[in-house]
Enzyme design. Structure first.
Site, PDB file in Angstrom:
ATOM      1  N   HIS A   1      22.596  10.567  29.842  1.00 39.74           N
ATOM      2  CA  HIS A   1      23.305  11.744  29.327  1.00 39.74           C
ATOM      3  C   HIS A   1      24.319  11.304  28.278  1.00 39.74           C
ATOM      4  CE1 HIS A   1      25.399  15.575  29.183  1.00 39.74           C
ATOM      5  NE2 HIS A   1      26.536  14.884  29.222  1.00 39.74           N
TER       6      HIS A   1
ATOM      7  N   GLY B   1       0.802  -1.229   0.000  1.00 36.45           N
ATOM      8  CA  GLY B   1       0.000   0.000   0.000  1.00 36.45           C
ATOM      9  C   GLY B   1       0.833   1.276   0.000  1.00 36.45           C
TER      10      GLY B   1
HETATM   11  C1  LIG Z   1       4.076  11.079   1.243  1.00 39.28           C
HETATM   12  C2  LIG Z   1       3.556  10.328   2.430  1.00 39.28           C
HETATM   13  C3  LIG Z   1       4.390  10.096   3.492  1.00 39.28           C
HETATM   14  C4  LIG Z   1       3.907   9.417   4.607  1.00 39.28           C
HETATM   15  N1  LIG Z   1       4.758   9.217   5.660  1.00 39.28           N
HETATM   16  C5  LIG Z   1       4.306   8.596   6.761  1.00 39.28           C
HETATM   17  C6  LIG Z   1       5.153   8.384   7.872  1.00 39.28           C
HETATM   18  O1  LIG Z   1       6.313   8.769   7.875  1.00 39.28           O
HETATM   19  N2  LIG Z   1       4.655   7.726   8.955  1.00 39.28           N
HETATM   20  C7  LIG Z   1       3.370   7.284   8.993  1.00 39.28           C
HETATM   21  O2  LIG Z   1       2.967   6.696   9.991  1.00 39.28           O
HETATM   22  N3  LIG Z   1       2.539   7.463   7.944  1.00 39.28           N
HETATM   23  C8  LIG Z   1       2.979   8.101   6.844  1.00 39.28           C
HETATM   24  N4  LIG Z   1       2.143   8.274   5.769  1.00 39.28           N
HETATM   25  C9  LIG Z   1       0.767   7.749   5.854  1.00 39.28           C
HETATM   26  C10 LIG Z   1       0.732   6.241   5.646  1.00 39.28           C
HETATM   27  O3  LIG Z   1       1.432   5.896   4.478  1.00 39.28           O
HETATM   28  C11 LIG Z   1      -0.714   5.773   5.537  1.00 39.28           C
HETATM   29  O4  LIG Z   1      -1.469   6.330   6.581  1.00 39.28           O
HETATM   30  C12 LIG Z   1      -0.812   4.255   5.628  1.00 39.28           C
HETATM   31  O5  LIG Z   1      -0.108   3.653   4.568  1.00 39.28           O
HETATM   32  C13 LIG Z   1      -2.279   3.850   5.569  1.00 39.28           C
HETATM   33  O6  LIG Z   1      -2.343   2.473   5.588  1.00 39.28           O
HETATM   34  P1  LIG Z   1      -3.660   1.725   5.185  1.00 39.28           P
HETATM   35  O7  LIG Z   1      -3.412   0.295   5.491  1.00 39.28           O
HETATM   36  O8  LIG Z   1      -4.827   2.364   5.761  1.00 39.28           O
HETATM   37  O9  LIG Z   1      -3.809   1.946   3.589  1.00 39.28           O
HETATM   38  P2  LIG Z   1      -2.791   1.759   2.391  1.00 39.28           P
HETATM   39  O10 LIG Z   1      -1.431   1.549   2.877  1.00 39.28           O
HETATM   40  O11 LIG Z   1      -3.032   2.878   1.465  1.00 39.28           O
HETATM   41  O12 LIG Z   1      -3.269   0.406   1.712  1.00 39.28           O
HETATM   42  C14 LIG Z   1      -4.477   0.280   1.044  1.00 39.28           C
HETATM   43  C15 LIG Z   1      -4.367  -0.779  -0.022  1.00 39.28           C
HETATM   44  O13 LIG Z   1      -5.668  -1.080  -0.532  1.00 39.28           O
HETATM   45  C16 LIG Z   1      -5.602  -1.266  -1.946  1.00 39.28           C
HETATM   46  N5  LIG Z   1      -6.940  -1.037  -2.468  1.00 39.28           N
HETATM   47  C17 LIG Z   1      -7.653   0.130  -2.463  1.00 39.28           C
HETATM   48  N6  LIG Z   1      -8.870  -0.062  -2.985  1.00 39.28           N
HETATM   49  C18 LIG Z   1      -8.957  -1.363  -3.342  1.00 39.28           C
HETATM   50  C19 LIG Z   1      -9.970  -2.156  -3.935  1.00 39.28           C
HETATM   51  N7  LIG Z   1     -11.169  -1.654  -4.219  1.00 39.28           N
HETATM   52  N8  LIG Z   1      -9.688  -3.452  -4.190  1.00 39.28           N
HETATM   53  C20 LIG Z   1      -8.474  -3.979  -3.864  1.00 39.28           C
HETATM   54  N9  LIG Z   1      -7.487  -3.286  -3.284  1.00 39.28           N
HETATM   55  C21 LIG Z   1      -7.726  -1.986  -3.024  1.00 39.28           C
HETATM   56  C22 LIG Z   1      -4.567  -0.229  -2.358  1.00 39.28           C
HETATM   57  O14 LIG Z   1      -4.014  -0.568  -3.617  1.00 39.28           O
HETATM   58  C23 LIG Z   1      -3.550  -0.312  -1.218  1.00 39.28           C
HETATM   59  O15 LIG Z   1      -2.542  -1.262  -1.490  1.00 39.28           O
HETATM   60  C24 LIG Z   1       2.582   8.928   4.634  1.00 39.28           C
HETATM   61  C25 LIG Z   1       1.743   9.133   3.540  1.00 39.28           C
HETATM   62  C26 LIG Z   1       2.222   9.831   2.449  1.00 39.28           C
HETATM   63  C27 LIG Z   1       1.295  10.043   1.292  1.00 39.28           C
END
Ligand SMILES: Cc1cc2nc3c(=O)[nH]c(=O)nc-3n(C[C@H](O)[C@H](O)[C@H](O)COP(=O)(O)OP(=O)(O)OC[C@H]3O[C@@H](n4cnc5c(N)ncnc54)[C@H](O)[C@@H]3O)c2cc1C
Length: 457
Positions: free
Chosen positions: A440, A39
């Site tokens: 420290h 993701g």
């Molecule tokens: C630039 C950036 C930097 C970041 N840095 C940080 C950080 O340093 N620390 C931190 O904690 N967070 C960070 N984040 C946030 C973090 O990446 C997300 O909050 C986290 O990945 C969310 O996880 P999730 O499991 O909810 O969704 P995701 O990781 O987005 O996973 C969702 C998955 O579902 C799949 N999917 C979607 N719809 C469907 C469907 N209908 N059918 C099948 N598959 C589907 C997608 O392809 C994806 O693989 C950052 C985000 C960004 C954009």
């Protein structure tokens, strides 16, 4: 129709560990992923950005080498293709590891494709119909593209597409002065780009306290980043040198021409194409799936985890959602969202570690407060490292003596904040931390001192 005990939509931060727990409990699980395993975090979020930020830090330190008595020979330059290759490799390694572990997981069947509800217990993935009495939505979010003037007429970058650049932009204009925008701004500046941040609010990261926001602004400005805040009526137009961004600010040039423009104006959940209406699952006005304290949606047998439920936009919050659901379903526990104390970091350099309430929020609650602050320039470790920008601040409820929140903006702030986070999770008064004997020289060492010097706020 293929029948399972559980279906997980999305291989982000909650889906894969949940698949492991459910299969270990003997369930037959289907996991559906439509794009990249791992993701956002693994592919376009935390991992590639923090890897790029590490390269940017090296570039920055190299430029400061002489301050540390280190003399470098020859020309120092950023090889962006190799910087990118390093970030790509880190992400690919994690992505492949997750995919491999899911495909070899006994009891788990991986489907590649877009999942869409046909009924509360039925999903369509391409030609296949999958059914299960338990469905877990972990679909995450994507960069929001605002309907600003001219947006459809110019090539723009998002946090995903900017990762494909293997050359440093000449002038990167970033629309959005919040967490994602600031991390890219400093990183690209350190790689050698001219950078302008355009923010519609009067200050950067407006959810943070004013002193934090102002200190971060100073840090970025000192590195040569231009900031145009209070930008009203932002619009984009094609220009012979790239993209013209009209900012219409209170002062300064009304238009900025950049070679590239990055839109970093927030995220939106991937729920608009899930067929949630066919399942009867409710969303809020922004499209986030409505969940209760245990992450159950409005339909029995369907849960929503991670960014798509609007209760956290971080990897650790998505993972914690998994822990809550797994503990309640499989371990007979009663864990809930409301137990979670919010913590996060902004990975500028120095980073900002944050936990709990801001001072602003604490004041709004009408409590009697105690507030302690200390400049990083008064902390031995920061002085020794030559990284003295920033400060720490702790906000305490004067009546309960509990810590309400803290911000550590400074070298190691992303790590040092955990001392405060742990005390808050322990539910004890600040006295416990004040009496601790820290090591420290560290940044954490000055947290007890800051607590002992608090004043009524
Ligand atoms: C630039 C950036 C930097 C970041 N840095 C940080 C950080 O340093 N620390 C931190 O904690 N967070 C960070 N984040 C946030 C973090 O990446 C997300 O909050 C986290 O990945 C969310 O996880 P999730 O499991 O909810 O969704 P995701 O990781 O987005 O996973 C969702 C998955 O579902 C799949 N999917 C979607 N719809 C469907 C469907 N209908 N059918 C099948 N598959 C589907 C997608 O392809 C994806 O693989 C950052 C985000 C960004 C954009």
């Amino acid at each position: 129709m293929k029948k399972f005990d559980a279906i997980i939509i999305g291989a982000g931060q909650a889906g894969p560990p949940l698949a492991r727990r459910l299969t270990a409990a003997g369930m037959r699980v289907a996991l559906v992923e439509r794009h990249l395993f791992g993701g956002t975090c693994v592919n376009t979020g935390c991992m590639p950005t923090k890897t790029l930020i590490a390269s940017a830090y090296v570039a920055h330190l190299t430029a400061r080498a002489i301050e540390y008595g280190i003399v470098l020979g020859g020309t120092i330059r950023v090889d962006m293709a190799n910087v990118k290759a390093r970030a790509d490799a880190v992400a690919a390694n994690a992505r492949n590891g997750i995919e491999k572990s899911l495909r070899s997981l006994t009891g788990c069947t991986v489907f590649e494709g877009h999942a869409r509800f046909e009924a509360p217990d039925v999903l369509r993935v391409g030609e296949e119909l999958l059914s299960a009495p338990r469905i877990f939505i972990n679909v995450g979010g994507r960069a929001a593209v605002p309907s600003m003037r001219g947006v459809e007429t110019v090539p723009y970058l998002t946090n995903s597409t900017i990762l494909a650049l293997d050359r440093v932009p000449e002038h990167l204009v970033i629309v959005g002065g919040s967490y994602v925008g600031l991390e890219f701004a400093q990183m690209q500046r350190r790689f050698g780009a001219s950078v302008t941040i355009v923010e519609k609010e009067a200050r950067l990261i407006p959810h943070e306290d004013e002193d934090v926001s102002a200190a971060i602004r100073d840090i970025l400005v000192r590195e040569g980043i231009a900031i145009r805040s209070s930008a009203s009526c932002i619009g984009l137009a094609a220009h012979e040198r790239g993209v013209a961004v009209s900012v219409d600010c209170v002062d300064g040039e009304p238009t900025i021409v950049g070679s590239h423009v990055l839109l970093a104006v927030g995220r939106r959940p991937n729920t608009d194409d899930l067929g949630l209406d066919r399942a009867g699952v409710s969303t809020d006005t922004l499209g986030y799936v409505v969940v209760d304290d245990h992450l159950a949606t409005t339909v029995s047998g369907i849960w929503a985890l991670g960014e798509c439920n609007g209760h956290g936009a971080f990897t650790h919050t998505a993972y914690n959602d998994f822990e809550i659901v797994a503990a309640n379903l499989l371990d007979g526990k009663s864990r809930s969202l409301s137990e979670r104390i919010p913590g996060y970091a902004l990975y500028t350099d120095p980073p900002l570690g944050r936990v709990g309430m801001t001072e602003m929020q604490a004041r709004a609650g009408g409590r009697r407060l105690l507030i302690g602050t200390r400049l990083m320039s008064r902390i031995a470790r920061a002085i020794e490292k030559g990284e003295t920008q920033g400060f720490m601040k702790v906000v305490v409820d004067a009546d309960t003596r509990k810590i309400l929140g803290a911000a550590i903006l400074g070298t190691g702030g992303d790590e040092a904040i955990h001392g405060v986070l742990d005390i808050m999770n322990a539910g004890v008064s600040y006295d416990v931390l004040e009496r601790a004997v820290p090591i420290h020289p560290t940044i954490s060492e000055l947290v007890p001192t800051t607590l002992s010097e608090m004043r009524p706020g």
